[in-house]
Design a protein around this motif. Structure first.
Motif, PDB file in Angstrom:
ATOM      1  N   VAL A 180       0.838  -1.206   0.000  1.00 40.06           N
ATOM      2  CA  VAL A 180       0.000   0.000   0.000  1.00 40.06           C
ATOM      3  C   VAL A 180       0.874   1.257   0.000  1.00 40.06           C
ATOM      4  O   VAL A 180       0.614   2.221  -0.738  1.00 40.06           O
ATOM      5  CB  VAL A 180      -0.950  -0.001   1.214  1.00 40.06           C
ATOM      6  CG1 VAL A 180      -1.645   1.349   1.362  1.00 40.06           C
ATOM      7  CG2 VAL A 180      -1.990  -1.117   1.082  1.00 40.06           C
ATOM      8  N   ALA A 181       1.912   1.256   0.821  1.00 41.94           N
ATOM      9  CA  ALA A 181       2.804   2.417   0.886  1.00 41.94           C
ATOM     10  C   ALA A 181       3.481   2.668  -0.454  1.00 41.94           C
ATOM     11  O   ALA A 181       3.620   3.819  -0.896  1.00 41.94           O
ATOM     12  CB  ALA A 181       3.851   2.201   1.978  1.00 41.94           C
ATOM     13  N   LEU A 182       3.892   1.601  -1.126  1.00 40.73           N
ATOM     14  CA  LEU A 182       4.521   1.750  -2.445  1.00 40.73           C
ATOM     15  C   LEU A 182       3.529   2.296  -3.471  1.00 40.73           C
ATOM     16  O   LEU A 182       3.892   3.134  -4.313  1.00 40.73           O
ATOM     17  CB  LEU A 182       5.084   0.406  -2.897  1.00 40.73           C
ATOM     18  CG  LEU A 182       6.307  -0.104  -2.115  1.00 40.73           C
ATOM     19  CD1 LEU A 182       6.608  -1.555  -2.471  1.00 40.73           C
ATOM     20  CD2 LEU A 182       7.527   0.775  -2.387  1.00 40.73           C
ATOM     21  N   VAL A 183       2.287   1.834  -3.407  1.00 42.59           N
ATOM     22  CA  VAL A 183       1.250   2.355  -4.308  1.00 42.59           C
ATOM     23  C   VAL A 183       1.042   3.849  -4.064  1.00 42.59           C
ATOM     24  O   VAL A 183       1.008   4.662  -5.007  1.00 42.59           O
ATOM     25  CB  VAL A 183      -0.069   1.585  -4.125  1.00 42.59           C
ATOM     26  CG1 VAL A 183      -1.199   2.284  -4.883  1.00 42.59           C
ATOM     27  CG2 VAL A 183       0.072   0.148  -4.613  1.00 42.59           C
ATOM     28  N   LEU A 184       0.894   4.234  -2.806  1.00 39.36           N
ATOM     29  CA  LEU A 184       0.672   5.643  -2.466  1.00 39.36           C
ATOM     30  C   LEU A 184       1.863   6.503  -2.861  1.00 39.36           C
ATOM     31  O   LEU A 184       1.694   7.636  -3.328  1.00 39.36           O
ATOM     32  CB  LEU A 184       0.398   5.776  -0.963  1.00 39.36           C
ATOM     33  CG  LEU A 184      -0.916   5.171  -0.460  1.00 39.36           C
ATOM     34  CD1 LEU A 184      -0.970   5.181   1.059  1.00 39.36           C
ATOM     35  CD2 LEU A 184      -2.102   5.943  -1.038  1.00 39.36           C
ATOM     36  N   ARG A 185       3.048   5.961  -2.704  1.00 36.86           N
ATOM     37  CA  ARG A 185       4.246   6.707  -3.101  1.00 36.86           C
ATOM     38  C   ARG A 185       4.282   6.900  -4.612  1.00 36.86           C
ATOM     39  O   ARG A 185       4.615   7.992  -5.106  1.00 36.86           O
ATOM     40  CB  ARG A 185       5.488   5.953  -2.631  1.00 36.86           C
ATOM     41  CG  ARG A 185       6.803   6.661  -2.919  1.00 36.86           C
ATOM     42  CD  ARG A 185       7.940   5.903  -2.267  1.00 36.86           C
ATOM     43  NE  ARG A 185       9.230   6.534  -2.462  1.00 36.86           N
ATOM     44  CZ  ARG A 185      10.364   6.107  -1.905  1.00 36.86           C
ATOM     45  NH1 ARG A 185      10.335   5.040  -1.108  1.00 36.86           N
ATOM     46  NH2 ARG A 185      11.515   6.747  -2.121  1.00 36.86           N
ATOM     47  N   GLY A 186       3.946   5.857  -5.333  1.00 39.60           N
ATOM     48  CA  GLY A 186       3.931   5.958  -6.783  1.00 39.60           C
ATOM     49  C   GLY A 186       2.875   6.923  -7.277  1.00 39.60           C
ATOM     50  O   GLY A 186       3.149   7.786  -8.131  1.00 39.60           O
ATOM     51  N   LEU A 187       1.673   6.809  -6.749  1.00 35.82           N
ATOM     52  CA  LEU A 187       0.592   7.706  -7.166  1.00 35.82           C
ATOM     53  C   LEU A 187       0.879   9.149  -6.773  1.00 35.82           C
ATOM     54  O   LEU A 187       0.508  10.088  -7.493  1.00 35.82           O
ATOM     55  CB  LEU A 187      -0.731   7.248  -6.548  1.00 35.82           C
ATOM     56  CG  LEU A 187      -1.284   5.908  -7.053  1.00 35.82           C
ATOM     57  CD1 LEU A 187      -2.566   5.564  -6.307  1.00 35.82           C
ATOM     58  CD2 LEU A 187      -1.535   5.941  -8.557  1.00 35.82           C
ATOM     59  N   GLY A 188       1.556   9.328  -5.619  1.00 37.50           N
ATOM     60  CA  GLY A 188       1.858  10.676  -5.154  1.00 37.50           C
ATOM     61  C   GLY A 188       2.750  11.455  -6.101  1.00 37.50           C
ATOM     62  O   GLY A 188       2.726  12.694  -6.121  1.00 37.50           O
ATOM     63  N   ALA A 189       3.527  10.737  -6.917  1.00 37.22           N
ATOM     64  CA  ALA A 189       4.379  11.414  -7.889  1.00 37.22           C
ATOM     65  C   ALA A 189       3.568  12.033  -9.025  1.00 37.22           C
ATOM     66  O   ALA A 189       4.029  12.968  -9.691  1.00 37.22           O
ATOM     67  CB  ALA A 189       5.390  10.416  -8.463  1.00 37.22           C
ATOM     68  N   PHE A 190       2.357  11.523  -9.231  1.00 33.96           N
ATOM     69  CA  PHE A 190       1.500  12.017 -10.318  1.00 33.96           C
ATOM     70  C   PHE A 190       0.282  12.778  -9.803  1.00 33.96           C
ATOM     71  O   PHE A 190      -0.360  13.500 -10.560  1.00 33.96           O
ATOM     72  CB  PHE A 190       1.040  10.839 -11.178  1.00 33.96           C
ATOM     73  CG  PHE A 190       2.175  10.011 -11.717  1.00 33.96           C
ATOM     74  CD1 PHE A 190       2.881  10.429 -12.833  1.00 33.96           C
ATOM     75  CD2 PHE A 190       2.560   8.835 -11.095  1.00 33.96           C
ATOM     76  CE1 PHE A 190       3.936   9.674 -13.338  1.00 33.96           C
ATOM     77  CE2 PHE A 190       3.617   8.075 -11.580  1.00 33.96           C
ATOM     78  CZ  PHE A 190       4.312   8.502 -12.703  1.00 33.96           C
TER      79      PHE A 190
END
Length: 392
Positions: A278-288
């Protein structure tokens, strides 16, 4: 065997107790500072002091306790015990002491004392692993070295007034701990799951581990750690984070964690790894999506992934390595529920879905409850001799 000698017979015993106690102390102090006006002799900026002590203070204790204990199983080497273990514990405590009095001490002294612990653990672990020919696990020594580098960056940032260095050291610490989790949890979680299913008439053949998926899971997190250190566009980091989320999500699925829903000592490990995804998903989405703050993925990782896994591993090791049945102690489910609640409240507050003051306070209270329960339930076990009369 007297209680003091039992306490210092294996590294997991004192370091797990210290981790539980310090987890409570650091959050009490932080909430008191934020909302109660408590003065803290910080020396550092309050936010970076908090992040440093959560990453390099609190987390370093269970890392040392687990690694120095697990090495004995990997190599057959005798444990670090007695005076040597006492000295290592005092070294960790010294690092915490100088941080609580950092405002009154020279920066160089705080750095020297605090930076000493992880290299000492790494040197001792490396020496044992090499002596017993266990080169496979030397990667964990490299991980400890990388953590030391992150800690050094934070100290340099403080002494030079470099906010960028402070943030770089904080980020490197979180990434390296994530990598350590991917390595260690990736070994123990499927193995424990398959063994439990075999013993309880389940379907252990459903717990699979694809070499290719495992390689992608490890390589993508390592790549993310390196990319975050480079001056690259944010979308590159986001893309790598999403790749890491995909690979580690596939890995978690292969472990068939839903089969362990009746065994809390197992499902908590799967849940913790799920929070990493979940943290990796949120980190990835946060870049966009700029609306998703960094605080969201950082707390999903720190509270949901790291702290949950720490509680899960400590509550398991405390039973298994003291000659007791691998069962959760009474009120243990409440302990797990509390750390889950702490994660949820903190994420709600991080993305402003709940009033910040209320959300952070509720998260802190749940955190304190979780670790207070650990100390109350497991400290008596950790300072007493083994239940089966064996040494250790």
């Amino acid at each position: 065997m007297s209680q003091p000698s039992a306490l210092f017979s294996y590294a997991f015993r004192p370091f797990f107790i210290l981790a539980g106690v310090y987890a409570i102390a650091i959050i009490l102090a932080w909430i008191g500072f934020l909302f109660g006006g408590w003065p803290l002799p910080l020396g550092w900026s309050p936010l970076q002091w908090h992040s440093h002590e959560m990453i390099y203070g609190f987390v370093s204790a269970p890392i040392a306790g687990f690694l120095l204990t697990a090495m004995c199983n990997w190599t057959g080497a005798p444990p670090l015990r007695g005076a040597g273990l006492v000295a290592l514990v005092l070294l960790w405590l010294s690092g915490r002491a100088v941080f609580w009095f950092a405002g009154w001490l020279p920066g160089w002294l705080v750095a020297v004392v605090d930076l000493a612990f992880l290299p000492v653990v790494a040197l001792y672990a490396g020496r044992v692993l090499l002596r017993y020919g266990n080169k496979r696990n030397l990667i964990l020594v490299a991980v400890l070295a990388a953590l030391t580098a992150g800690n050094l960056l934070m100290h340099l940032g403080f002494m030079n007034g470099g906010v960028g260095l402070l943030k770089l050291g904080q980020g490197l610490g979180l990434d390296v701990i994530t990598l350590m989790i991917v390595v260690i949890a990736g070994r123990i979680t499927p193995a424990f799951t398959a063994n439990w299913l075999k013993m309880h008439g389940g379907r252990p053949e459903r717990v699979t581990q694809s070499a290719r998926v495992t390689q992608w899971a490890l390589a993508s997190v390592l790549a993310l750690t390196l990319v975050a250190l480079l001056p690259l566009p944010l979308w590159v980091e986001g893309a790598v984070a999403l790749l890491a989320a995909t690979a580690n999500g596939a890995r978690l699925y292969q472990w068939s964690g839903w089969q362990t829903r009746s065994e809390p000592l197992l499902w908590i490990l799967h849940l913790a790894y799920g929070w990493i995804v979940v943290a990796l998903v949120l980190r990835g989405l946060g870049a966009f999506l700029p609306a998703l703050s960094d605080s969201l993925w950082q707390h999903a990782l720190a509270v949901g992934g790291i702290a949950t896994l720490i509680l899960g591993v400590m509550s398991r090791v405390a039973m298994g390595h003291t000659g007791r049945p691998l069962t959760l102690r009474p009120f243990g489910r409440l302990m797990y529920a509390a750390i889950i609640a702490s994660t949820v409240f903190r994420l709600l507050a991080a993305n402003q879905w709940l009033d910040y003051r209320i959300g952070v306070t509720l998260s802190a209270l749940a955190w304190i409850l979780a670790f207070a329960l650990f100390v109350v339930l497991y400290a008596p076990i950790l300072w007493q001799p083994r239940a089966d009369g064996r040494p250790g």
